[in-house]
Design a protein around this motif. Sequence first.
Motif, short mmCIF file in Angstrom:
data_model
loop_
_atom_site.label_atom_id
_atom_site.label_comp_id
_atom_site.label_asym_id
_atom_site.label_seq_id
_atom_site.Cartn_x
_atom_site.Cartn_y
_atom_site.Cartn_z
N ASP A 91 0.82 -1.21 0.00
CA ASP A 91 0.00 0.00 0.00
C ASP A 91 0.86 1.26 0.00
O ASP A 91 0.59 2.20 -0.75
N ARG A 92 1.91 1.28 0.84
CA ARG A 92 2.76 2.46 0.91
C ARG A 92 3.57 2.64 -0.37
O ARG A 92 3.77 3.77 -0.83
N SER A 93 4.03 1.53 -0.93
CA SER A 93 4.78 1.61 -2.17
C SER A 93 3.90 2.15 -3.29
O SER A 93 4.31 3.04 -4.05
N THR A 94 2.67 1.65 -3.38
CA THR A 94 1.74 2.11 -4.41
C THR A 94 1.41 3.59 -4.23
O THR A 94 1.35 4.34 -5.21
N THR A 95 1.22 3.99 -2.99
CA THR A 95 0.90 5.40 -2.71
C THR A 95 2.06 6.31 -3.08
O THR A 95 1.87 7.36 -3.72
N LEU A 96 3.28 5.93 -2.69
CA LEU A 96 4.45 6.74 -2.99
C LEU A 96 4.68 6.87 -4.49
O LEU A 96 4.86 7.97 -5.02
N LEU A 97 4.68 5.74 -5.18
CA LEU A 97 4.93 5.76 -6.62
C LEU A 97 3.81 6.45 -7.37
O LEU A 97 4.04 7.10 -8.40
N GLY A 98 2.59 6.33 -6.86
CA GLY A 98 1.48 7.04 -7.47
C GLY A 98 1.62 8.55 -7.30
O GLY A 98 1.27 9.32 -8.20
N TYR A 99 2.20 8.98 -6.18
CA TYR A 99 2.36 10.41 -5.92
C TYR A 99 3.42 11.04 -6.81
O TYR A 99 3.30 12.20 -7.21
N VAL A 100 4.48 10.28 -7.14
CA VAL A 100 5.56 10.84 -7.96
C VAL A 100 5.37 10.55 -9.45
O VAL A 100 6.21 10.93 -10.26
N SER A 101 4.30 9.88 -9.81
CA SER A 101 4.03 9.64 -11.23
C SER A 101 3.73 10.95 -11.92
O SER A 101 3.01 11.80 -11.39
N THR A 102 4.28 11.12 -13.11
CA THR A 102 4.11 12.38 -13.83
C THR A 102 2.90 12.32 -14.77
O THR A 102 3.01 12.60 -15.97
N ASN A 103 1.77 11.91 -14.23
CA ASN A 103 0.54 11.91 -15.03
C ASN A 103 -0.11 13.28 -14.98
O ASN A 103 0.34 14.19 -14.27
N LEU A 104 -1.18 13.46 -15.74
CA LEU A 104 -1.80 14.77 -15.85
C LEU A 104 -2.31 15.30 -14.52
O LEU A 104 -2.12 16.48 -14.20
N ARG A 141 -0.77 18.73 -12.55
CA ARG A 141 -1.60 19.88 -12.20
C ARG A 141 -1.55 20.16 -10.70
O ARG A 141 -1.57 21.31 -10.27
N ASP A 142 -1.49 19.10 -9.90
CA ASP A 142 -1.58 19.25 -8.45
C ASP A 142 -0.23 19.57 -7.79
O ASP A 142 -0.12 20.48 -6.97
N HIS A 143 0.82 18.82 -8.12
CA HIS A 143 2.15 19.03 -7.52
C HIS A 143 3.23 18.73 -8.56
O HIS A 143 3.91 17.72 -8.47
N PRO A 144 3.38 19.59 -9.55
CA PRO A 144 4.28 19.31 -10.68
C PRO A 144 5.74 19.15 -10.29
O PRO A 144 6.42 18.26 -10.80
N VAL A 145 6.26 20.01 -9.41
CA VAL A 145 7.68 19.96 -9.06
C VAL A 145 8.01 18.68 -8.30
O VAL A 145 8.98 17.98 -8.60
N THR A 146 7.18 18.35 -7.32
CA THR A 146 7.41 17.12 -6.55
C THR A 146 7.32 15.89 -7.43
O THR A 146 8.13 14.96 -7.30
N ALA A 147 6.36 15.88 -8.33
CA ALA A 147 6.22 14.73 -9.24
C ALA A 147 7.42 14.63 -10.17
O ALA A 147 7.96 13.54 -10.37
N MET A 148 7.85 15.75 -10.72
CA MET A 148 8.99 15.75 -11.65
C MET A 148 10.26 15.26 -10.98
O MET A 148 10.97 14.39 -11.50
N LEU A 149 10.58 15.84 -9.82
CA LEU A 149 11.82 15.49 -9.14
C LEU A 149 11.75 14.12 -8.48
O LEU A 149 12.72 13.36 -8.50
N GLY A 150 10.60 13.80 -7.90
CA GLY A 150 10.46 12.51 -7.26
C GLY A 150 10.49 11.36 -8.24
O GLY A 150 10.97 10.26 -7.93
N SER A 151 10.02 11.60 -9.45
CA SER A 151 9.94 10.55 -10.45
C SER A 151 11.31 9.96 -10.79
O SER A 151 11.43 8.75 -11.03
N VAL A 152 12.35 10.81 -10.82
CA VAL A 152 13.67 10.33 -11.25
C VAL A 152 14.45 9.67 -10.11
O VAL A 152 15.63 9.35 -10.27
N LEU A 153 13.81 9.45 -8.98
CA LEU A 153 14.48 8.78 -7.86
C LEU A 153 14.23 7.27 -7.85
O LEU A 153 14.82 6.57 -7.04
N PHE A 154 13.39 6.81 -8.76
CA PHE A 154 13.00 5.40 -8.74
C PHE A 154 13.08 4.79 -10.14
O PHE A 154 12.90 5.46 -11.14
N ILE A 155 13.36 3.50 -10.15
CA ILE A 155 13.44 2.74 -11.40
C ILE A 155 12.12 1.98 -11.58
O ILE A 155 11.70 1.24 -10.70
N GLN A 156 11.48 2.17 -12.71
CA GLN A 156 10.19 1.52 -12.94
C GLN A 156 10.34 0.10 -13.47
O GLN A 156 9.49 -0.75 -13.25
#
Length: 230
Positions: free
Chosen positions: A39-52, A56-71
Amino acid sequence: MRGPLRAVREYPRRAPLTFGYVCLLLVGYPWVYYGLSDDRSTTLLGYVSTNLDNLRDHPVTAMLGSVLFIQTTLSDVASLEFVGSLITVGLGICGFLAWAERRWGKARAAAVFLGGHVVATLLTAVVITVGLRNGWYPEAVRQASDYGISYGAQTVLALGTLALPRWGRLHWAVFVLGWALGGAEWDGSVPDFATVGHLIAAVLGFALAAVLAFRRSRDQVAATPSEQVH
């Protein structure tokens, strides 16, 4: 054998930014996929996903957080997905990002990688928005899982054509584009948005490589003494 061993031994010194980033990725991978609960993994990765929705909601966090993980996978070595990991992480990050760092320095290498990630993500978001208006993509794509290092790595892979001899550059360009299209899923005449993002990232890298090659050629011509006419 001493050559490869020496290269590995000197890698942290010659490309410290890339080395540190790879270590961060390798630590983050088991933590997010095996250390956290599902659940926590899904929530974290969902928060940093760079979807639409996230852009719109948190662009900077999503952009920077996205490159911290390997999909893609680092553990299922018998899968085709692991081959993708070798290309993205092995060639893209460990190989060509380190090469860019050694050649142009930490700041410029980071700018290329992050610039490719950010610009490709934003342009892909534009394509998705247009696609939704025209019925090319389903509405669920607004909340799709889309995180990871692949757009930045794809940009660096394309830029890496400059590291190759001239005879190998066309072959490498075909490989980079073919790799982007290899796993595409098509909805009519439109590929999935991740493929679109990888193609955009590759074009960005090729464009930068062309600009740098032109500048180098121009500088070499300018540095050549002109022949005097007698």
